[in-house]
Design a protein around this motif. Structure first.
Motif, PDB file in Angstrom:
ATOM      1  N   VAL A 290       6.107   4.682   1.746  1.00  0.00           N
ATOM      2  CA  VAL A 290       5.731   6.067   2.003  1.00  0.00           C
ATOM      3  C   VAL A 290       6.561   6.988   1.092  1.00  0.00           C
ATOM      4  N   PHE A 291       5.875   7.936   0.455  1.00  0.00           N
ATOM      5  CA  PHE A 291       6.502   8.918  -0.414  1.00  0.00           C
ATOM      6  C   PHE A 291       6.284  10.316   0.142  1.00  0.00           C
ATOM      7  N   GLN A 292       7.181  11.226  -0.251  1.00  0.00           N
ATOM      8  CA  GLN A 292       7.055  12.635   0.107  1.00  0.00           C
ATOM      9  C   GLN A 292       7.044  13.432  -1.167  1.00  0.00           C
TER      10      GLN A 292
ATOM     11  N   ASN B 138       0.869  -1.169   0.000  1.00  0.00           N
ATOM     12  CA  ASN B 138       0.000   0.000   0.000  1.00  0.00           C
ATOM     13  C   ASN B 138       0.907   1.220   0.000  1.00  0.00           C
ATOM     14  N   VAL B 139       0.562   2.209  -0.815  1.00  0.00           N
ATOM     15  CA  VAL B 139       1.400   3.397  -0.970  1.00  0.00           C
ATOM     16  C   VAL B 139       0.723   4.586  -0.302  1.00  0.00           C
ATOM     17  N   PHE B 140       1.533   5.321   0.459  1.00  0.00           N
ATOM     18  CA  PHE B 140       1.073   6.498   1.182  1.00  0.00           C
ATOM     19  C   PHE B 140       1.916   7.699   0.773  1.00  0.00           C
ATOM     20  N   VAL B 141       1.325   8.892   0.875  1.00  0.00           N
ATOM     21  CA  VAL B 141       2.045  10.146   0.663  1.00  0.00           C
ATOM     22  C   VAL B 141       1.888  10.978   1.925  1.00  0.00           C
ATOM     23  N   VAL B 142       3.000  11.559   2.381  1.00  0.00           N
ATOM     24  CA  VAL B 142       2.959  12.419   3.563  1.00  0.00           C
ATOM     25  C   VAL B 142       2.466  13.800   3.147  1.00  0.00           C
ATOM     26  N   LYS B 143       1.356  14.238   3.747  1.00  0.00           N
ATOM     27  CA  LYS B 143       0.801  15.569   3.503  1.00  0.00           C
ATOM     28  C   LYS B 143       0.535  16.217   4.845  1.00  0.00           C
ATOM     29  N   ASN B 144       1.169  17.354   5.068  1.00  0.00           N
ATOM     30  CA  ASN B 144       1.032  18.083   6.332  1.00  0.00           C
ATOM     31  C   ASN B 144       1.341  17.194   7.533  1.00  0.00           C
ATOM     32  N   GLY B 145       2.361  16.340   7.392  1.00  0.00           N
ATOM     33  CA  GLY B 145       2.786  15.483   8.484  1.00  0.00           C
ATOM     34  C   GLY B 145       1.942  14.239   8.699  1.00  0.00           C
TER      35      GLY B 145
END
Length: 62
Positions: A58-60, A5-12
């Motif tokens: 996790v991606f930024q 599962n892929v996540f992106v960090v947005k506003n922490g």
């Protein structure tokens, strides 16, 4: 299966963007993700963490 599962960090906060991803490749405009259902998404981001035990990447944004 080794799908992640892929996540992106947005506003922490980590937000899930795509489940059951089986292909991740670098393309000219970012990272191309493809899941087991053929859904595709391109992120303008860099990978910051991969946890195989949690099947999580996790991606930024860049």
């Amino acid at each position: 299966m080794c799908d992640v599962n892929v996540f992106v960090v947005k506003n922490g906060v980590e937000e899930k963007v795509l489940e059951n991803v089986e292909l991740i490749e670098e393309v000219s405009d970012g990272m191309r993700l493809v899941n087991i259902f053929g859904e595709e998404q391109t992120l303008k981001a860099k990978m910051v963490r991969y946890d195989n035990s949690e099947k999580r990447m996790v991606f930024q944004p860049i």
